[in-house]
Design a protein around this motif. Structure first.
Motif, PDB file in Angstrom:
ATOM      1  N   VAL A 172      13.046  58.252  58.035  1.00 33.60           N
ATOM      2  CA  VAL A 172      13.375  56.846  58.275  1.00 33.60           C
ATOM      3  C   VAL A 172      13.142  56.130  56.948  1.00 33.60           C
ATOM      4  O   VAL A 172      12.064  56.239  56.366  1.00 33.60           O
ATOM      5  CB  VAL A 172      12.479  56.223  59.363  1.00 33.60           C
ATOM      6  CG1 VAL A 172      12.681  54.722  59.454  1.00 33.60           C
ATOM      7  CG2 VAL A 172      12.760  56.867  60.719  1.00 33.60           C
ATOM      8  N   VAL A 173      14.163  55.452  56.458  1.00 33.10           N
ATOM      9  CA  VAL A 173      14.034  54.719  55.191  1.00 33.10           C
ATOM     10  C   VAL A 173      13.772  53.257  55.500  1.00 33.10           C
ATOM     11  O   VAL A 173      14.423  52.676  56.375  1.00 33.10           O
ATOM     12  CB  VAL A 173      15.344  54.827  54.362  1.00 33.10           C
ATOM     13  CG1 VAL A 173      15.290  53.930  53.131  1.00 33.10           C
ATOM     14  CG2 VAL A 173      15.604  56.266  53.951  1.00 33.10           C
ATOM     15  N   ARG A 174      12.821  52.664  54.784  1.00 30.82           N
ATOM     16  CA  ARG A 174      12.559  51.240  54.926  1.00 30.82           C
ATOM     17  C   ARG A 174      12.455  50.639  53.526  1.00 30.82           C
ATOM     18  O   ARG A 174      12.012  51.301  52.585  1.00 30.82           O
ATOM     19  CB  ARG A 174      11.245  50.986  55.673  1.00 30.82           C
ATOM     20  CG  ARG A 174      11.165  51.604  57.047  1.00 30.82           C
ATOM     21  CD  ARG A 174      12.128  51.028  58.042  1.00 30.82           C
ATOM     22  NE  ARG A 174      11.862  49.634  58.371  1.00 30.82           N
ATOM     23  CZ  ARG A 174      12.701  48.874  59.075  1.00 30.82           C
ATOM     24  NH1 ARG A 174      13.862  49.342  59.497  1.00 30.82           N
ATOM     25  NH2 ARG A 174      12.394  47.624  59.356  1.00 30.82           N
ATOM     26  N   GLY A 175      12.835  49.380  53.408  1.00 38.15           N
ATOM     27  CA  GLY A 175      12.694  48.681  52.132  1.00 38.15           C
ATOM     28  C   GLY A 175      11.459  47.798  52.196  1.00 38.15           C
ATOM     29  O   GLY A 175      11.164  47.223  53.238  1.00 38.15           O
ATOM     30  N   VAL A 183       9.956  56.832  54.754  1.00 37.19           N
ATOM     31  CA  VAL A 183       9.950  56.742  53.294  1.00 37.19           C
ATOM     32  C   VAL A 183      10.211  55.285  52.912  1.00 37.19           C
ATOM     33  O   VAL A 183      11.204  54.698  53.339  1.00 37.19           O
ATOM     34  CB  VAL A 183      11.040  57.662  52.681  1.00 37.19           C
ATOM     35  CG1 VAL A 183      11.147  57.457  51.184  1.00 37.19           C
ATOM     36  CG2 VAL A 183      10.733  59.129  52.998  1.00 37.19           C
ATOM     37  N   PHE A 184       9.290  54.708  52.133  1.00 42.03           N
ATOM     38  CA  PHE A 184       9.442  53.314  51.705  1.00 42.03           C
ATOM     39  C   PHE A 184      10.025  53.252  50.315  1.00 42.03           C
ATOM     40  O   PHE A 184       9.588  53.982  49.420  1.00 42.03           O
ATOM     41  CB  PHE A 184       8.077  52.614  51.704  1.00 42.03           C
ATOM     42  CG  PHE A 184       7.501  52.475  53.080  1.00 42.03           C
ATOM     43  CD1 PHE A 184       8.007  51.525  53.953  1.00 42.03           C
ATOM     44  CD2 PHE A 184       6.485  53.308  53.516  1.00 42.03           C
ATOM     45  CE1 PHE A 184       7.503  51.397  55.241  1.00 42.03           C
ATOM     46  CE2 PHE A 184       5.974  53.195  54.801  1.00 42.03           C
ATOM     47  CZ  PHE A 184       6.487  52.236  55.665  1.00 42.03           C
ATOM     48  N   MET A 185      10.987  52.375  50.146  1.00 42.16           N
ATOM     49  CA  MET A 185      11.548  52.155  48.812  1.00 42.16           C
ATOM     50  C   MET A 185      11.247  50.717  48.411  1.00 42.16           C
ATOM     51  O   MET A 185      11.503  49.788  49.184  1.00 42.16           O
ATOM     52  CB  MET A 185      13.056  52.408  48.826  1.00 42.16           C
ATOM     53  CG  MET A 185      13.388  53.811  49.259  1.00 42.16           C
ATOM     54  SD  MET A 185      15.140  54.132  49.208  1.00 42.16           S
ATOM     55  CE  MET A 185      15.240  54.856  47.616  1.00 42.16           C
ATOM     56  N   MET A 186      10.679  50.544  47.223  1.00 43.46           N
ATOM     57  CA  MET A 186      10.333  49.207  46.756  1.00 43.46           C
ATOM     58  C   MET A 186      11.626  48.457  46.434  1.00 43.46           C
ATOM     59  O   MET A 186      12.514  49.007  45.776  1.00 43.46           O
ATOM     60  CB  MET A 186       9.463  49.340  45.496  1.00 43.46           C
ATOM     61  CG  MET A 186       8.651  48.125  45.173  1.00 43.46           C
ATOM     62  SD  MET A 186       7.635  47.577  46.560  1.00 43.46           S
ATOM     63  CE  MET A 186       6.376  48.833  46.603  1.00 43.46           C
TER      64      MET A 186
END
Ligand code: ADP
Length: 161
Positions: free
Chosen positions: A86-89, A117-120
């Motif tokens: 799961v991608v989150r910003g 997975v967190f993306m800044m």
């Protein structure tokens, strides 16, 4: 391992910040699905179909990205559709608490099957939200730094500008 990632949100509308996360995720994961949520309690500017259509249009240059309806409990949707990521910003500390809570719920429900997975957020876009884009554009401000050109055009059409 084949990596299938979900990036979910209501995207009312999708902003340049969202698009940046999708593009970056598409460089890392084999498959990225943009999950458009339906929240009947939340009044949206765009219908579910309009949001889907706009996202398809602005992501058509990304061959491993597709757009899908995402309903029900997100954790179940993730598990039932074979996602392993799961991608989150993350825009800043204001996003952190709710995102941490969601990631830990997924850990609790589907440990070892799904990883968040967190993306800044990119510093050019971290101040942007869909709500702000709607306010600025409906009041006649310059929205070109907030949403992709196609979405800006569609918003202006809807607002009769
Ligand atoms: P919802 O409408 O369901 O609340 P959001 O639009 O807030 O969904 O966000 C969906 C995801 O995109 C979240 O992980 C959020 O933190 C992230 N996000 C939202 N705006 C930006 C931005 N400007 N830059 C990077 N990530 C963002």
């Amino acid at each position: 391992m084949n990596t299938k990632a979900l990036y979910a949100g209501s995207f009312d509308p999708l902003t340049l910040g969202h698009l940046d996360i999708i593009e970056r995720a598409s460089n890392i994961f084999d498959e990225v699905v943009v999950g458009v949520t339906i929240n009947l309690e939340k009044k949206t500017m765009f219908t579910f179909e309009e949001r889907m259509e706009m996202i398809k249009e602005v992501t058509k240059h990304l061959p491993n990205v597709s757009v899908q309806m995402c309903d029900g409990l997100l954790a179940d949707f993730v598990n039932n559709n074979g996602f392993n990521v799961v991608v989150r910003g993350l825009r800043g500390v204001s996003d952190f608490d709710s995102e941490k809570q969601m990631a830990q719920l997924h850990q609790y429900l589907y440990r070892d099957k799904v990883e968040t997975v967190f993306m800044m957020a990119d510093s050019r876009y971290d101040f942007i939200s869909s709500t702000m884009a709607k306010q600025v554009i409906s009041l006649g401000g310059d929205g070109s730094m907030l949403v992709p050109p196609y979405i800006l055009k569609t918003m202006k059409g809807k607002l009769g500008k």
